[in-house]
Design a protein around this motif. Structure first.
Motif, PDB file in Angstrom:
ATOM      1  N   GLU A 127       0.810  -1.236  -0.092  1.00 52.44           N
ATOM      2  CA  GLU A 127       0.119  -0.049  -0.049  1.00 52.44           C
ATOM      3  C   GLU A 127       0.837   1.362   0.061  1.00 52.44           C
ATOM      4  OE1 GLU A 127      -1.299   1.144   4.341  1.00 52.44           O
ATOM      5  OE2 GLU A 127      -1.851  -0.967   3.885  1.00 52.44           O
ATOM      6  N   TYR A 128       0.293   2.193  -0.443  1.00 50.30           N
ATOM      7  CA  TYR A 128       0.871   3.550  -0.630  1.00 50.30           C
ATOM      8  C   TYR A 128       0.034   4.662   0.308  1.00 50.30           C
ATOM      9  CZ  TYR A 128       2.283   8.222  -1.951  1.00 50.30           C
ATOM     10  OH  TYR A 128       2.551   9.615  -1.978  1.00 50.30           O
ATOM     11  N   GLU A 129       0.467   4.971   1.608  1.00 53.26           N
ATOM     12  CA  GLU A 129      -0.574   5.922   1.991  1.00 53.26           C
ATOM     13  C   GLU A 129      -0.327   7.455   1.411  1.00 53.26           C
ATOM     14  OE1 GLU A 129      -0.157   5.502   6.132  1.00 53.26           O
ATOM     15  OE2 GLU A 129      -1.041   3.436   6.080  1.00 53.26           O
ATOM     16  N   GLY A 130      -1.142   8.164   1.059  1.00 58.32           N
ATOM     17  CA  GLY A 130      -0.991   9.452   0.572  1.00 58.32           C
ATOM     18  C   GLY A 130      -0.875  10.299   1.590  1.00 58.32           C
ATOM     19  N   ASP A 131      -0.878  11.654   1.277  1.00 56.42           N
ATOM     20  CA  ASP A 131      -0.446  12.764   2.098  1.00 56.42           C
ATOM     21  C   ASP A 131      -1.923  12.954   2.982  1.00 56.42           C
ATOM     22  OD1 ASP A 131       1.699  14.293   1.598  1.00 56.42           O
ATOM     23  OD2 ASP A 131       0.933  14.066  -0.327  1.00 56.42           O
ATOM     24  N   ILE A 132      -1.859  13.433   4.270  1.00 60.54           N
ATOM     25  CA  ILE A 132      -3.089  13.534   5.191  1.00 60.54           C
ATOM     26  C   ILE A 132      -4.076  14.398   4.857  1.00 60.54           C
ATOM     27  CG2 ILE A 132      -1.697  12.330   7.142  1.00 60.54           C
ATOM     28  CD1 ILE A 132      -1.445  14.993   8.250  1.00 60.54           C
ATOM     29  N   PHE A 133      -3.813  15.469   3.824  1.00 58.86           N
ATOM     30  CA  PHE A 133      -4.811  16.631   3.503  1.00 58.86           C
ATOM     31  C   PHE A 133      -5.428  16.119   2.484  1.00 58.86           C
ATOM     32  CE2 PHE A 133      -0.249  17.607   3.705  1.00 58.86           C
ATOM     33  CZ  PHE A 133       0.133  17.759   2.305  1.00 58.86           C
ATOM     34  N   SER A 134      -6.366  16.933   2.317  1.00 59.52           N
ATOM     35  CA  SER A 134      -7.088  16.860   0.919  1.00 59.52           C
ATOM     36  C   SER A 134      -6.648  17.913   0.098  1.00 59.52           C
ATOM     37  CB  SER A 134      -8.807  17.037   1.223  1.00 59.52           C
ATOM     38  OG  SER A 134      -9.248  15.814   2.094  1.00 59.52           O
ATOM     39  N   VAL A 135      -7.532  18.095  -1.111  1.00 61.97           N
ATOM     40  CA  VAL A 135      -7.301  19.104  -2.116  1.00 61.97           C
ATOM     41  C   VAL A 135      -8.599  20.016  -1.766  1.00 61.97           C
ATOM     42  CG1 VAL A 135      -5.782  17.889  -3.716  1.00 61.97           C
ATOM     43  CG2 VAL A 135      -8.260  17.960  -4.002  1.00 61.97           C
ATOM     44  N   GLY A 136      -8.215  21.375  -2.090  1.00 62.55           N
ATOM     45  CA  GLY A 136      -9.068  22.336  -1.764  1.00 62.55           C
ATOM     46  C   GLY A 136      -9.339  22.719  -0.247  1.00 62.55           C
ATOM     47  N   GLY A 137     -10.191  23.308   0.105  1.00 64.21           N
ATOM     48  CA  GLY A 137     -10.525  23.945   1.503  1.00 64.21           C
ATOM     49  C   GLY A 137      -9.475  24.725   2.028  1.00 64.21           C
ATOM     50  N   MET A 138      -9.743  24.971   3.574  1.00 61.58           N
ATOM     51  CA  MET A 138      -8.811  25.802   4.121  1.00 61.58           C
ATOM     52  C   MET A 138      -7.388  25.273   4.533  1.00 61.58           C
ATOM     53  SD  MET A 138     -10.584  28.483   4.072  1.00 61.58           S
ATOM     54  CE  MET A 138      -9.445  29.547   5.043  1.00 61.58           C
ATOM     55  N   LEU A 139      -7.365  24.082   4.665  1.00 62.21           N
ATOM     56  CA  LEU A 139      -6.007  23.300   5.218  1.00 62.21           C
ATOM     57  C   LEU A 139      -4.665  23.536   4.308  1.00 62.21           C
ATOM     58  CD1 LEU A 139      -4.780  21.793   7.460  1.00 62.21           C
ATOM     59  CD2 LEU A 139      -5.410  19.491   6.070  1.00 62.21           C
ATOM     60  N   LEU A 140      -5.014  23.594   3.105  1.00 64.22           N
ATOM     61  CA  LEU A 140      -4.050  23.803   2.090  1.00 64.22           C
ATOM     62  C   LEU A 140      -4.067  25.397   1.481  1.00 64.22           C
ATOM     63  CD1 LEU A 140      -3.745  20.278   0.202  1.00 64.22           C
ATOM     64  CD2 LEU A 140      -2.668  21.146   2.308  1.00 64.22           C
ATOM     65  N   SER A 141      -3.883  26.322   2.550  1.00 61.48           N
ATOM     66  CA  SER A 141      -4.063  27.685   1.924  1.00 61.48           C
ATOM     67  C   SER A 141      -2.794  28.134   1.177  1.00 61.48           C
ATOM     68  CB  SER A 141      -4.555  28.599   3.000  1.00 61.48           C
ATOM     69  OG  SER A 141      -3.614  28.256   3.815  1.00 61.48           O
ATOM     70  N   LYS A 142      -1.848  27.605   1.519  1.00 62.45           N
ATOM     71  CA  LYS A 142      -0.509  28.155   0.874  1.00 62.45           C
ATOM     72  C   LYS A 142      -0.210  27.389  -0.448  1.00 62.45           C
ATOM     73  CE  LYS A 142       1.404  28.677   5.345  1.00 62.45           C
ATOM     74  NZ  LYS A 142       2.523  28.662   6.405  1.00 62.45           N
ATOM     75  N   PRO A 143      -0.046  28.353  -1.680  1.00 61.34           N
ATOM     76  CA  PRO A 143       0.289  27.718  -2.811  1.00 61.34           C
ATOM     77  C   PRO A 143       1.542  26.865  -3.059  1.00 61.34           C
ATOM     78  CG  PRO A 143       0.635  30.100  -2.694  1.00 61.34           C
ATOM     79  CD  PRO A 143       0.189  29.815  -1.532  1.00 61.34           C
ATOM     80  N   GLU A 144       2.488  27.096  -2.119  1.00 64.66           N
ATOM     81  CA  GLU A 144       3.693  26.161  -2.379  1.00 64.66           C
ATOM     82  C   GLU A 144       3.616  24.928  -1.588  1.00 64.66           C
ATOM     83  OE1 GLU A 144       4.197  28.761   1.393  1.00 64.66           O
ATOM     84  OE2 GLU A 144       3.426  29.040  -0.486  1.00 64.66           O
ATOM     85  N   VAL A 145       2.302  24.464  -1.021  1.00 61.02           N
ATOM     86  CA  VAL A 145       2.219  23.301  -0.408  1.00 61.02           C
ATOM     87  C   VAL A 145       2.543  22.196  -1.803  1.00 61.02           C
ATOM     88  CG1 VAL A 145       0.644  21.454   0.360  1.00 61.02           C
ATOM     89  CG2 VAL A 145       0.571  23.886   1.202  1.00 61.02           C
ATOM     90  N   LYS A 146       3.338  21.134  -1.275  1.00 55.96           N
ATOM     91  CA  LYS A 146       3.680  20.073  -2.446  1.00 55.96           C
ATOM     92  C   LYS A 146       3.057  18.914  -1.986  1.00 55.96           C
ATOM     93  CE  LYS A 146       7.712  22.216  -4.227  1.00 55.96           C
ATOM     94  NZ  LYS A 146       9.418  21.903  -4.233  1.00 55.96           N
ATOM     95  N   PHE A 147       2.657  17.867  -2.892  1.00 57.67           N
ATOM     96  CA  PHE A 147       2.192  16.418  -2.446  1.00 57.67           C
ATOM     97  C   PHE A 147       3.260  15.594  -2.765  1.00 57.67           C
ATOM     98  CE2 PHE A 147      -1.464  18.969  -3.238  1.00 57.67           C
ATOM     99  CZ  PHE A 147      -2.556  18.434  -2.161  1.00 57.67           C
ATOM    100  N   GLY A 148       3.246  14.621  -2.040  1.00 57.61           N
ATOM    101  CA  GLY A 148       4.249  13.409  -2.128  1.00 57.61           C
ATOM    102  C   GLY A 148       3.856  12.367  -3.415  1.00 57.61           C
ATOM    103  N   SER A 149       4.763  11.568  -3.934  1.00 56.00           N
ATOM    104  CA  SER A 149       4.489  10.683  -4.490  1.00 56.00           C
ATOM    105  C   SER A 149       5.354   9.513  -4.580  1.00 56.00           C
ATOM    106  CB  SER A 149       4.506  11.287  -6.076  1.00 56.00           C
ATOM    107  OG  SER A 149       5.867  11.723  -6.488  1.00 56.00           O
ATOM    108  N   LYS A 150       5.012   8.548  -5.652  1.00 56.34           N
ATOM    109  CA  LYS A 150       5.862   7.248  -5.471  1.00 56.34           C
ATOM    110  C   LYS A 150       6.108   6.695  -6.844  1.00 56.34           C
ATOM    111  CE  LYS A 150       6.872   2.945  -2.833  1.00 56.34           C
ATOM    112  NZ  LYS A 150       6.424   2.106  -1.860  1.00 56.34           N
ATOM    113  N   GLN A 151       7.292   6.452  -7.346  1.00 54.10           N
ATOM    114  CA  GLN A 151       7.449   5.808  -8.740  1.00 54.10           C
ATOM    115  C   GLN A 151       7.669   4.401  -8.444  1.00 54.10           C
ATOM    116  OE1 GLN A 151       9.192   8.767  -8.110  1.00 54.10           O
ATOM    117  NE2 GLN A 151       7.051   9.725  -8.668  1.00 54.10           N
ATOM    118  N   LEU A 152       7.151   3.329  -9.183  1.00 53.59           N
ATOM    119  CA  LEU A 152       7.316   2.090  -9.231  1.00 53.59           C
ATOM    120  C   LEU A 152       7.309   1.429 -10.656  1.00 53.59           C
ATOM    121  CD1 LEU A 152       4.226   1.321  -6.925  1.00 53.59           C
ATOM    122  CD2 LEU A 152       6.579   1.251  -6.046  1.00 53.59           C
TER     123      LEU A 152
END
Length: 772
Positions: free
Chosen positions: A672-697
């Motif tokens: 399993e690959y557990e993604g980031d703990i936050f959703s897209v949109g909403g007030m939690l990700l208010s900063k534009p420089e927020v990055k999401f993790g990823s994995k290459q297989l």
């Protein structure tokens, strides 16, 4: 193209099709029949003078003589190849669950014997035609359990759960790849033994045990009676001796009793027959006599005021008013009557009326006082009820005269006797007009037979009846009435009156119709929104073109869904998304359509293919579209996972926002690959420089990917009404991932329905399985 037999040969992206215009039969040939590919080039076909046909495809050329292609007429034998209990294959001549079930291979067995504990049994079977086994068809029936044959396509197994005890015959039939059926098939006799508590041996044992208990009890009682008889004989002998000893004492007392009997002879008849309590006092207050009715009235409850014969009133506490009444009777020399309330033997309050009557001697002096106590509780209760009924009637009269409702009183036969002013206001009829122009009997006025029968039944059960009806007033208007008929009974339970209260509910009925109309409009709009949403979702053809096999379990909680899936193929890249929007129903549906549109813009127009960059841009786009800011209150967003498959580099790029992606390795492990703990949109990700993790297989290490929303794992159910949870979902996927995607879909869906059972679905459900 048309061949010499009149058949039409058509090429498509699903193979080569032979169509018979006369009977409409269709036969499809694919790569298993020797085609170079499923797909053919448009207008790339040719028929030679010899009748030989040529079709050009994306991977080469197919040519053949149509007359030389013959259908398979072989009727294949059908055999049962395996038998499993609880998903474990039953071995031959070996113990399974403590016993040998198969003494020879299942395909040679004529009968198997099961117990009630064998809850889940599975039969595997095969049609022995190997020209193209994937096209062989099957149908089965458990005679004694199934009413009809079950058609299951090319699936080669079936399961039964919790078969009742009894005898059955499992039958299976199959066809070859060209649909030629072996209608005889094969069969196997199945015997399910009953549990021990339903066997004849158990019933006989219980019966014998009961008989033994009864016989034992009888012997015990006989022994006990014999012993009691012996004790009684000894006691009788002893009492006989005592009686002989007291004979002399009784003889002496006889003379005294004779004298007393003479004195009481004048009162004995009255004292014996009356139900009143009689007490005789001498003029000092000493009790000389009390009759049996006294003890019946008072019992042993009143310890102090109920004195026994020979006692005196002087022994009684001075707080009791009997002292003053006794003195007044002596002084005034006339009867005195007074009433008191007392708790008697049954612990309830009773009203007692007492009359003290003086008895004079020859000189006119008071020699004795006779007290007669009478229980007048029922008289007091009757007086209270009369007062209460009078007050109630007064209140009812006031209500009936002032209320806007119609009040109608009828006799026990249903004939109307009286109506109030509210009746006149509602119907437009005075009582005299109504008697002349309308039906005046309750029963006959009810035109619906079911309501009339219900009224009679409720009257028999002493219950009120409510119903709705329409009435045409004297002015010709039709109005809706709510009627409640209450039966009134006398103290013997006999019907004496019928009281009806009728209310004009015309406005309520119109409001109800308006609500129904608006509900229909809203439902129609939501259904249309569902059509729009379904048209946006990727089709089965798109998934079949991209993946070798797949399944999608998609169950909206309401008509439209907040969950959605998205797919696109650009060159060597395949991008698939699994989204879970805020909310469900119509609000969730709008968010899912926004997510679909934004993904099209991000990938197709802006050319962003990296899974983490797609999530980053989607977060910015949702915040911009919904005008979300630090000061705003708009917090809608979505959980979403992205898989980007690059066929050029043979790599899989995954990223997830508040979701988990599962993937099956080539070695057969579920990771399993557990993604980031936050959703897209909403007030939690208010900063534009927020990055999401990823994995290459590497694609060479992976055979399948599973993506899902949180609806499945959050569903309440099971024995303890708890959530399914992500750990149980992972375990479920791991247990079925070696099956075909179709079988995985069936298992995951069946598990959900069994878990949910009678519970309400709490969220939209989306589970996707993709095979590379």
């Amino acid at each position: 193209m048309k061949d010499s037999r009149g058949f039409l040969w058509l090429s498509s992206n699903k193979g080569l099709t032979r169509y018979n215009p006369e009977n409409g039969n269709v036969k499809i040939y694919d790569i298993n029949d020797g085609l170079q590919s499923y797909e053919f080039n448009g207008k790339s076909c040719y028929k030679s003078k010899r009748g030989e046909m040529f079709f050009g495809g994306i991977r080469g050329l197919n040519y053949f003589f149509p007359d030389s292609i013959k259908d398979n007429q072989y009727k294949p034998p059908v055999v049962i190849t395996d038998f499993s209990i609880s998903n474990q294959s039953v071995p031959v001549n070996e113990k399974f669950n403590g016993r040998v079930i198969l003494s020879k291979p299942i395909y040679n067995s004529e009968e198997i014997e099961l117990t009630h504990e064998d809850n889940v049994v599975t039969f595997e079977f095969s049609s022995l035609d190997f020209a193209d086994p994937s096209k062989n068809q099957y149908e089965y029936k458990m005679e004694g359990f199934d009413k009809d044959w079950n058609e299951i396509g090319n699936r080669r197994y079936t399961s039964y759960t919790n078969l009742p005890h009894g005898e059955y015959v499992f039958m299976v039939r199959g066809s070859n790849c060209d649909g030629v059926w072996n209608t005889e098939g094969t069969s196997l006799r199945v015997v399910v033994l009953p549990p021990w508590w339903r066997t004849h041996f158990f019933y006989i044992s219980v019966t014998l045990a009961f008989i033994l208990i009864v016989l034992g009890y009888i012997r015990f009682r006989v022994h006990r009676l014999k012993r009691d008889k012996e004790i009684l004989e000894v006691e009788v002998a002893r009492r006989t001796d005592e009686i002989e000893e007291r004979k002399e004492e009784l003889s002496a007392q006889a003379q005294h009793l004779e004298m007393v009997n003479k004195r009481l002879e004048e009162l004995s008849v009255v004292a014996r027959e009356t139900a009143n309590a009689i007490t005789i006092f001498d003029n000092t207050g000493k009790i000389e006599y009390r009759n049996n009715a006294f003890m019946k009235l008072y019992g042993e409850y009143l310890k102090e005021p109920v004195l026994k014969e020979g006692h005196s009133l002087s022994e009684l506490d001075k707080k009791y008013k009997i002292h003053s009444y006794f003195d007044d009777c002596l002084r005034e020399k006339k009867p005195i009557t007074f009433t008191s309330r007392r708790k008697l033997e049954d612990k309830s309050d009773h009203w007692i009326q007492t009359t003290l009557t003086p008895v004079f001697d020859e000189l006119g002096k008071v020699e004795k006082l006779v007290s007669i106590d009478t229980d007048i509780t029922e008289i007091k209760s009757a007086e209270k009820k009369i007062l209460e009924q009078a007050e109630e009637l007064e209140m009812l009269s006031l209500v009936a005269s002032k209320t806007d409702n119609a009040v109608i009183i009828a006799d026990q036969c249903g004939e109307i006797e009286w109506v109030n002013e509210g009746f006149v206001n509602i119907t437009g009829y005075t009582f005299e007009q109504y008697k002349k122009e309308r039906e005046t009997n309750f029963y006959n006025a009810i035109t619906v037979p079911e309501v009339r029968e219900t009224l009679k039944e409720n009257i028999d059960n002493k219950k009120s009846t409510s119903y709705y009806s329409q009435l045409t007033t004297r002015t010709g208007n039709t109005i809706w009435l709510q009627s409640t008929i209450n039966p009134l009974f006398d103290k013997d339970g006999e019907l004496i009156k019928l009281i009806a209260i009728e209310s004009n509910i015309n406005k309520l009925k119109k409001a109800e119709e308006e609500i129904k109309r608006k509900n229909r409009q809203i439902t129609d709009s939501i259904n249309y929104a569902q059509k729009i949403q379904n048209s946006i979702l990727p089709s089965d053809q798109e998934f079949k073109r991209v993946f070798s096999d797949y399944f999608i379990l998609f169950k909206p909680r309401d008509i439209v869904s907040g969950d959605f899936y998205w797919l696109t193929e650009l060159g060597d890249k395949i991008i698939v998304a699994c989204g879970d929007s805020t909310g469900h129903g119509v609000p969730g549906g709008f968010m899912s359509m926004m997510g679909n549109a934004l993904l099209n813009e991000i990938v197709l127009e802006k050319g962003i293919y990296s899974a983490s960059d797609v999530l980053k841009q989607l977060n910015l786009s949702i915040r911009s579209a919904l005008k979300q800011s630090l000061e705003g209150e708009q917090e809608d967003g979505m959980d979403i996972s992205i898989c980007c498959i690059d066929k050029g580099t043979k790599m899989l790029d995954v990223a997830a926002a508040n979701q988990t992606i599962y993937y099956r390795t080539k070695e057969g492990f579920l990771q399993e690959y557990e993604g980031d703990i936050f959703s897209v949109g909403g007030m939690l990700l208010s900063k534009p420089e927020v990055k999401f993790g990823s994995k290459q297989l590497p694609l060479s290490d992976i055979s399948a990917v599973y993506m899902c929303s949180d609806g499945y794992q959050d569903q309440f159910g099971g024995e303890h009404n708890q959530k399914f949870m992500s750990a149980r979902l992972k375990e479920l996927i791991s247990s079925v991932m070696d099956k075909t995607m179709t079988e995985q879909y069936a298992s995951i869906e069946a598990t959900f329905e069994i878990w949910k059972k009678d519970q309400k679905q709490i969220d939209d459900i989306l589970v996707m399985g993709l095979k590379f």
